[in-house]
Design a protein around this motif. Structure first.
Motif, mmCIF file in Angstrom:
data_model
loop_
_atom_site.group_PDB
_atom_site.id
_atom_site.type_symbol
_atom_site.label_atom_id
_atom_site.label_comp_id
_atom_site.label_asym_id
_atom_site.label_seq_id
_atom_site.Cartn_x
_atom_site.Cartn_y
_atom_site.Cartn_z
ATOM 1 N N UNK A 96 0.801 -1.219 0.000
ATOM 2 C CA UNK A 96 0.000 0.000 0.000
ATOM 3 C C UNK A 96 0.839 1.277 0.000
ATOM 4 N N UNK A 97 2.169 1.128 0.189
ATOM 5 C CA UNK A 97 3.023 2.319 0.221
ATOM 6 C C UNK A 97 4.473 1.893 0.036
ATOM 7 N N UNK A 98 5.258 2.779 -0.570
ATOM 8 C CA UNK A 98 6.719 2.660 -0.642
ATOM 9 C C UNK A 98 7.274 4.070 -0.702
ATOM 10 N N UNK A 99 8.559 4.213 -0.428
ATOM 11 C CA UNK A 99 9.146 5.559 -0.381
ATOM 12 C C UNK A 99 9.244 6.182 -1.777
ATOM 13 N N UNK A 100 9.389 5.348 -2.826
ATOM 14 C CA UNK A 100 9.528 5.785 -4.229
ATOM 15 C C UNK A 100 10.777 6.628 -4.467
ATOM 16 N N UNK A 101 11.726 6.566 -3.537
ATOM 17 C CA UNK A 101 12.954 7.350 -3.651
ATOM 18 C C UNK A 101 14.223 6.504 -3.588
ATOM 19 N N UNK A 102 14.145 5.309 -3.048
ATOM 20 C CA UNK A 102 15.334 4.478 -2.849
ATOM 21 C C UNK A 102 15.749 3.797 -4.157
ATOM 22 N N UNK A 103 16.870 3.086 -4.130
ATOM 23 C CA UNK A 103 17.384 2.424 -5.329
ATOM 24 C C UNK A 103 16.382 1.423 -5.908
ATOM 25 N N UNK A 104 15.816 0.503 -5.096
ATOM 26 C CA UNK A 104 14.829 -0.411 -5.683
ATOM 27 C C UNK A 104 13.635 0.319 -6.301
ATOM 28 N N UNK A 105 13.116 1.332 -5.618
ATOM 29 C CA UNK A 105 11.966 2.065 -6.142
ATOM 30 C C UNK A 105 12.285 2.747 -7.464
ATOM 31 N N UNK A 106 13.474 3.321 -7.576
ATOM 32 C CA UNK A 106 13.859 4.017 -8.799
ATOM 33 C C UNK A 106 14.062 3.060 -9.963
ATOM 34 N N UNK A 107 14.177 1.759 -9.653
ATOM 35 C CA UNK A 107 14.382 0.742 -10.693
ATOM 36 C C UNK A 107 13.097 -0.048 -10.958
ATOM 37 N N UNK A 108 11.959 0.516 -10.611
ATOM 38 C CA UNK A 108 10.679 -0.173 -10.762
ATOM 39 C C UNK A 108 10.640 -1.470 -9.958
ATOM 40 N N UNK A 109 11.283 -1.448 -8.815
ATOM 41 C CA UNK A 109 11.247 -2.578 -7.892
ATOM 42 C C UNK A 109 10.723 -2.121 -6.539
ATOM 43 N N UNK A 110 9.665 -1.303 -6.593
ATOM 44 C CA UNK A 110 9.097 -0.773 -5.344
ATOM 45 C C UNK A 110 8.566 -1.869 -4.432
ATOM 46 N N UNK A 114 12.853 -1.158 0.983
ATOM 47 C CA UNK A 114 13.092 -1.506 2.395
ATOM 48 C C UNK A 114 12.170 -0.777 3.361
ATOM 49 N N UNK A 115 11.477 0.244 2.867
ATOM 50 C CA UNK A 115 10.562 1.011 3.716
ATOM 51 C C UNK A 115 9.099 0.700 3.410
ATOM 52 N N UNK A 116 8.848 -0.318 2.609
ATOM 53 C CA UNK A 116 7.489 -0.611 2.131
ATOM 54 C C UNK A 116 6.534 -0.871 3.289
ATOM 55 N N UNK A 117 5.260 -0.595 3.018
ATOM 56 C CA UNK A 117 4.198 -0.860 3.986
ATOM 57 C C UNK A 117 3.216 -1.827 3.341
#
Length: 362
Positions: A96-110, A114-117
């Motif tokens: 339901x949530x991710x930071x969208x700023x970290x390395x995984x998020x920036x690579x479409x791996x949200x 590591x901060x996902x909810x």
């Protein structure tokens, strides 16, 4: 109080009484500029729900409202929401949530943020309200727009619901493995996850083989698109299939009982056995030597990303794929019936809770 201050859901009070549901009010997270409130129409019943409330995956915060295969109508959108408007039919899955700023998020791996909810049972930080996320056996859900997906008109809600978790969970690894024409793909298990996997892999153009310990599911597997059904109950079942499969997707919930060497031996050179079924028990003992005869490997994954969700929905729409659904009216008794059915492996192949408009105030 009622919406929008509180939502209402069927909640479990204790893992010791995991089949007992009570309708209660709960406080949602603080509404923020990219949030969407969804009035829920229906919600799939996932094996994760059972593992969580029964304690199979460990302690969970109680009381808890589970459910992460949500379909409903957007009734409120934040000021910065651009992808959904009020009135749209949308889905929400297991994140339901991710930071969208970290390395995984920036690579479409949200989905690996590591901060996902997670959609239920996860704590929100204080600046989001400090509450525990509650799931979709409820009147409403509040989700970040990145994890809220418009549903194509041609896909009925009762069928779209289980795609939000079960569907995406198998589509993502199939897609990332390059499933398509010329590939031989083995699907282990024909259940809630497995029946989606057979259907998707066949629709993607692969040659699909089903490995199952339930011979009575052969006809269903073939109707879903399998080329061959292999009964793993048979002695030396694996021998004729040595060096055959390019990719094996294990959707079963009983891997702790497997002779892993037999399964691994059916993989082609450098083939992969990929796990999305997550049983309560640990895997059998593994020795490094088991990977040597064919250079095979094992892996796993967690749901999928936003682009893969839309790719999956497009595949379903274009190929007119129809999952096998057993609807159940939501209520205290309905929730109990559904989770027991999943726990006892009696559902063929997915339950969706329906009738939300009859039990929740609108």
């Amino acid at each position: 109080m009622g919406y929008p201050d509180t939502f209402e859901g069927f909640m479990v009070e204790s893992q010791d009484k995991w089949t007992e549901f009570t309708k209660k009010e709960f406080k949602p997270k603080k509404f923020q500029e990219r949030d969407i409130d969804v009035e829920i129409e229906c919600c799939g019943v996932c094996g994760s729900d059972v593992h969580t409330i029964s304690g199979g995956w460990g302690d969970a915060p109680m009381p808890l409202c589970v459910g992460h295969e949500v379909i409903g109508k957007a009734v409120k959108v934040g000021d910065k929401v651009t992808t959904v408007k009020v009135g749209d039919r949308v889905g929400v899955g297991a994140q339901i949530w991710a930071c969208l700023e970290c390395k995984p998020c920036k690579m479409d791996n949200e989905n690996y943020c590591p901060h996902k909810i997670d959609t239920y049972g996860a704590p929100y930080p204080e600046d989001m309200g400090g509450v525990v996320a509650q799931g979709g056996y409820a009147s409403h859900i509040r989700a970040h727009e990145y994890f809220t997906f418009k549903i194509p008109d041609s896909i009925p809600s009762v069928e779209a619901a289980p795609m939000m978790c079960a569907g995406l969970t198998v589509y993502s690894p199939l897609y990332r493995a390059g499933t398509g024409p010329g590939k031989k793909v083995a699907i282990v298990g024909v259940g809630g996850l497995g029946h989606f996997a057979v259907m998707f892999a066949a629709a993607m153009g692969a040659e699909v083989y089903v490995l199952s310990h339930s011979p009575d599911k052969k006809d269903d597997a073939m109707k879903l698109g399998a080329k061959e059904f292999i009964s793993t109950q048979d002695k030396d079942w694996d021998k004729p299939w040595a060096f055959t499969f390019d990719f094996m997707l294990n959707t079963a919930d009983a891997t702790h009982k497997f002779d892993l060497a037999a399964y691994l031996g059916t993989l082609n050179i450098n083939g992969e056995m990929h796990h999305v079924g997550l049983p309560d028990a640990a895997l059998p003992e593994i020795k490094a030597q088991m990977f040597a005869p064919n250079g095979c490997k094992m892996g796993g994954s967690h749901i999928g990303n936003r682009p893969e969700m839309f790719q999956m929905l497009k595949l379903v729409e274009e190929k007119q794929l129809k999952p096998v659904i057993m609807p159940i009216d939501i209520s205290e008794a309905g929730c109990k019936k559904a989770v027991i059915s999943v726990s006892e492996n009696k559902v063929r192949y997915r339950h969706t809770l329906v009738g939300f408009d009859k039990v929740f105030k609108r």
